[in-house]
Enzyme design. Sequence first.
Site, PDB file in Angstrom:
ATOM      1  N   LYS A 165      -9.568  72.285  45.360  1.00  0.00           N
ATOM      2  CA  LYS A 165      -9.054  73.502  44.729  1.00  0.00           C
ATOM      3  C   LYS A 165      -8.640  74.516  45.796  1.00  0.00           C
ATOM      4  O   LYS A 165      -9.005  74.360  46.963  1.00  0.00           O
ATOM      5  CB  LYS A 165     -10.127  74.093  43.824  1.00  0.00           C
TER       6      LYS A 165
ATOM      7  N   ARG B 105     -21.450  81.363  34.694  1.00  0.00           N
ATOM      8  CA  ARG B 105     -20.008  81.434  34.798  1.00  0.00           C
ATOM      9  C   ARG B 105     -19.536  80.648  33.576  1.00  0.00           C
ATOM     10  O   ARG B 105     -20.169  80.716  32.546  1.00  0.00           O
ATOM     11  CB  ARG B 105     -19.576  80.770  36.121  1.00  0.00           C
TER      12      ARG B 105
ATOM     13  N   HIS C 280     -23.167  73.590  37.562  1.00  0.00           N
ATOM     14  CA  HIS C 280     -22.916  74.057  38.931  1.00  0.00           C
ATOM     15  C   HIS C 280     -24.122  74.848  39.412  1.00  0.00           C
ATOM     16  O   HIS C 280     -24.669  75.651  38.668  1.00  0.00           O
ATOM     17  CB  HIS C 280     -21.653  74.931  38.931  1.00  0.00           C
TER      18      HIS C 280
ATOM     19  N   ARG D  22     -20.166  66.732  44.242  1.00  0.00           N
ATOM     20  CA  ARG D  22     -18.848  67.349  44.432  1.00  0.00           C
ATOM     21  C   ARG D  22     -18.821  68.058  45.781  1.00  0.00           C
ATOM     22  O   ARG D  22     -19.421  69.125  45.946  1.00  0.00           O
ATOM     23  CB  ARG D  22     -18.566  68.354  43.302  1.00  0.00           C
TER      24      ARG D  22
ATOM     25  N   TYR E 152      -1.004 101.647  63.855  1.00  0.00           N
ATOM     26  CA  TYR E 152      -1.064 102.685  62.824  1.00  0.00           C
ATOM     27  C   TYR E 152      -2.255 103.614  63.010  1.00  0.00           C
ATOM     28  O   TYR E 152      -3.320 103.183  63.437  1.00  0.00           O
ATOM     29  CB  TYR E 152      -1.161 102.040  61.437  1.00  0.00           C
TER      30      TYR E 152
ATOM     31  N   CYS F  53      -2.162  95.122  61.464  1.00  0.00           N
ATOM     32  CA  CYS F  53      -1.020  95.421  60.607  1.00  0.00           C
ATOM     33  C   CYS F  53      -0.816  94.286  59.605  1.00  0.00           C
ATOM     34  O   CYS F  53      -1.507  93.273  59.638  1.00  0.00           O
ATOM     35  CB  CYS F  53       0.260  95.569  61.424  1.00  0.00           C
TER      36      CYS F  53
ATOM     37  N   ASP G  63       1.720  92.170  59.446  1.00  0.00           N
ATOM     38  CA  ASP G  63       2.266  90.948  60.053  1.00  0.00           C
ATOM     39  C   ASP G  63       1.870  90.731  61.504  1.00  0.00           C
ATOM     40  O   ASP G  63       2.285  89.753  62.110  1.00  0.00           O
ATOM     41  CB  ASP G  63       3.805  90.985  60.015  1.00  0.00           C
TER      42      ASP G  63
HETATM   43  C1  LIG Z   1     -15.951  74.763  44.540  1.00  0.00           C
HETATM   44  C2  LIG Z   1     -16.825  73.953  43.742  1.00  0.00           C
HETATM   45  C3  LIG Z   1     -17.562  72.907  44.335  1.00  0.00           C
HETATM   46  C4  LIG Z   1     -17.609  72.663  45.810  1.00  0.00           C
HETATM   47  O1  LIG Z   1     -18.498  73.564  46.429  1.00  0.00           O
HETATM   48  P1  LIG Z   1     -18.776  73.551  47.998  1.00  0.00           P
HETATM   49  O2  LIG Z   1     -19.844  74.548  48.198  1.00  0.00           O
HETATM   50  O3  LIG Z   1     -17.512  73.963  48.645  1.00  0.00           O
HETATM   51  O4  LIG Z   1     -19.175  72.186  48.356  1.00  0.00           O
HETATM   52  C5  LIG Z   1     -18.287  72.099  43.495  1.00  0.00           C
HETATM   53  N1  LIG Z   1     -18.279  72.283  42.157  1.00  0.00           N
HETATM   54  C6  LIG Z   1     -17.604  73.288  41.552  1.00  0.00           C
HETATM   55  C7  LIG Z   1     -17.670  73.446  40.081  1.00  0.00           C
HETATM   56  C8  LIG Z   1     -16.866  74.161  42.322  1.00  0.00           C
HETATM   57  O5  LIG Z   1     -16.204  75.166  41.741  1.00  0.00           O
END
Ligand SMILES: *Cc1c(COP(=O)(O)O)cnc(C)c1O
Length: 816
Positions: free
Chosen positions: A486, A583, A612, A669, A710, A759, A761
Amino acid sequence: MFPIASNKLKEITGGFWYQESEPEIQITTVFTDTRKIYSDPSAIYIALEGPNYNGHAFVKEAYNKGIRLFIVSEIRDEFPQGAHYLRVKDTLFALHQWAVYTRNNFHSKVIGVTGSNGKTMFKEWFAAITEEELPLFRNPKSFNSQVGVPLSILPLDNSYALGVFEAGISKPGEMEKLERLIKPHIGVFTHLGSAHDEGFQNREEKFREKIQLFKNSSSLILPTHLSLEYQDIIKEEIPECEIITVGSEMESTFRITTQIQANQAQVVFHAPEEYIFKIPFSDKGSVLNCTLAIVCYLRLKLPVNKLQERLSTLRSIPMRQQYSRTLGNAIIINDAYSLDVESLQIALEFLDQQAGEREKCLIISDFAEPLHKVEQYARLVELVKNRGIQNFIGIGPDLFQSQPVKSGKYYPSTKEFLHQLQSQNFNNQAVLVKGGRKFQLEKVVQALQTQRHQTTLEINLSAIVRNYNALRLKLSPNTKIMAMVKAAGYGGGIVEVGNMLKNNGVDYIGVAFTQEGIALRKAGIQLPILVLNPWLDEAEDLIEFELIPSIYRMQSLFQLDEVAKSLKKDVTVHLKLETGMNRLGMQASDVVECAEEFKRLNHVRVKGIYSHLAAADEEDFNDFTREQVEIFNRTAKQLESILGYRLTKHIANTAGALRFPEAHFDMVRFGIGLYGYNPTRTELKLELAMQFKSSLSQIKILKKGESAGYSRKYVADKETRIGILPVGYADGLPRSSGNQNFSVLFPEKGYAPIIGNVCMDMCMIDLGDLDVSEGDVAVIFGHQYPISILANANHTIAYEILCRISDRVKRVYYED
Ligand SMILES: *Cc1c(COP(=O)(O)O)cnc(C)c1O
């Protein structure tokens, strides 16, 4: 040796054709990796076995890709009928026997090269100065292992007058096997360093092992200091071999002195004959390896008159295949320093892997070697056809004249091509630039890369694979892995990272949005893809592209079922369970209550459930994490028992997987870990795969009292040398890095603090008395400069830094 008759192969390997169905085929190509197969009726697939994979599992895939000949060590039920299987005891050993046979039928000289560093440099440079004198065969790039060496020997035949092979080992016992294959007459030992130290008791043992390559050689060329240091081992192990030493020491066979100048070196030969050569390198390693190449050339008594001219055209050898993405979504693969059929084949495979949906373009020069022209062009035409090259561009007088590929465009010289380059459009193409040194195709690469913005994010795809493998070893072999790509692969590029991991056996891919999943599908990735935040109005896309939506609201299931019904398709989903993150997610009680209703769904298949972890990296919250795992486990089991089948269960991210083995379930994951950041305090060493760099646009001197940037936040308290870097907060360098909060690193030179406000850029840095000049590259983070320094200076985390590097920063991908 190609072609080889199938019955000869049987004799060489001592195998037998399964079910007596003996083919009569002349074999011309070998594959050991099904990803690289193109349909070729005269090709054979060898099912090799490694510690982590078994080639027999891919026989069916090879068959589907058109292969009909196989070397196997077992016959499985799933093997397709209508193919020929040569059954042997050990497939790797069979490959070695084939290579030994090929080598024994080669009647000219062979040079064998080993050493901890510099093998490829020596080999490529030696080839570059020699190949116009002799038709020379060498193993491509780093094909120097137990599999690479025999594979690279197979095309060797007596049309060549010299063979050059490099051999690399990582543990005792390996060199003996490579010696049987290479059997060099002349040996070259480049260097003894620390690479693979862990495989050996000590350096002596490593040296002893490596020189086994020269057991039957008549002479060995090596640096004098090595021959002195390991005198005794040399006497014991290779007493018959003539030792030819190179160095400034008096006792050296080739006594030399070197004078290093700015970008070149002068090598003066004092004995046995006097010569002076200028070489275009000044670092120690390159000078040594180039000198060894000269000595080897002199030993072969080849004519010296053109040597200086050829030496001055040598280039440093990129140790990695580099590629970059430019504007217009083209990718450029730079392989512009050598050209022969074998290395072309490898480069085309790489092109194939990286191209995705893009059209494939090959820009190639004439072959260097004067002989074999007819066969080379025949092979070229065949490769262009098999690899589906749509856009072929040939550069050089030979190609211009013979025009072997019908639809190709041809130019007599590089200059001519550059002249017309502006009128050509490479948008959305994958371009491989491959040519002999002489043609200087690197100029083409430079012209193709739009160099508007000198800030780059380098992504080392090999490091991602190494991290993946290191993480994988923390799991039991049955646990699946979902790679989280992602946020554009944490900044690294969703398709590039996805492709690389797919090729290395990842099981699932996880993305945040439907569009990211579609991009992966369009790039040809067929793995299961979980979409974390799908919207119901994307239901048709989700179903069409066979993405797995994550479901966090009960109602969605029934709505999705309706859409699937109207499309007459099934859709697989994973349920997202709330366990404490608060969440997206469904409450455990709701899931259990509604489970009976799932059975009413006709087109939606509930195949997985996940949750998660909120604080897996924090020791203070271990109890909380265990509680989450417990709720998840309990709910998933209840659901499974109501549904009456098993679900794919997953809860752990990188930190969770590393710290809580009980949280692995069926799959983990991995996100940040793949990119090389270990979010926990566990030992596991990962390698940061991204490197954020910018190069100095300008240097100027401020007088005492002058300000920079700046709001005049920085005022020089004495005369100060400052530099301007073309990277600002719009690129992803946080604004709060300014005012001496963070320093960039000039490798091997030192740190320079950012002064004044960053800045949009650009930013300014205090160069102090650092020995840097305009164009020099500063590192913002990378493998030598931890990302945590930038993150901490800005009170944030590595995740945020990575995914905020903006799209306009040019991505440069490479493998090492
Ligand atoms: C981003 C994410 C992960 C990966 O997490 P890391 O800490 O980068 O390994 C796993 N599961 C879900 C649902 C996530 O949003």
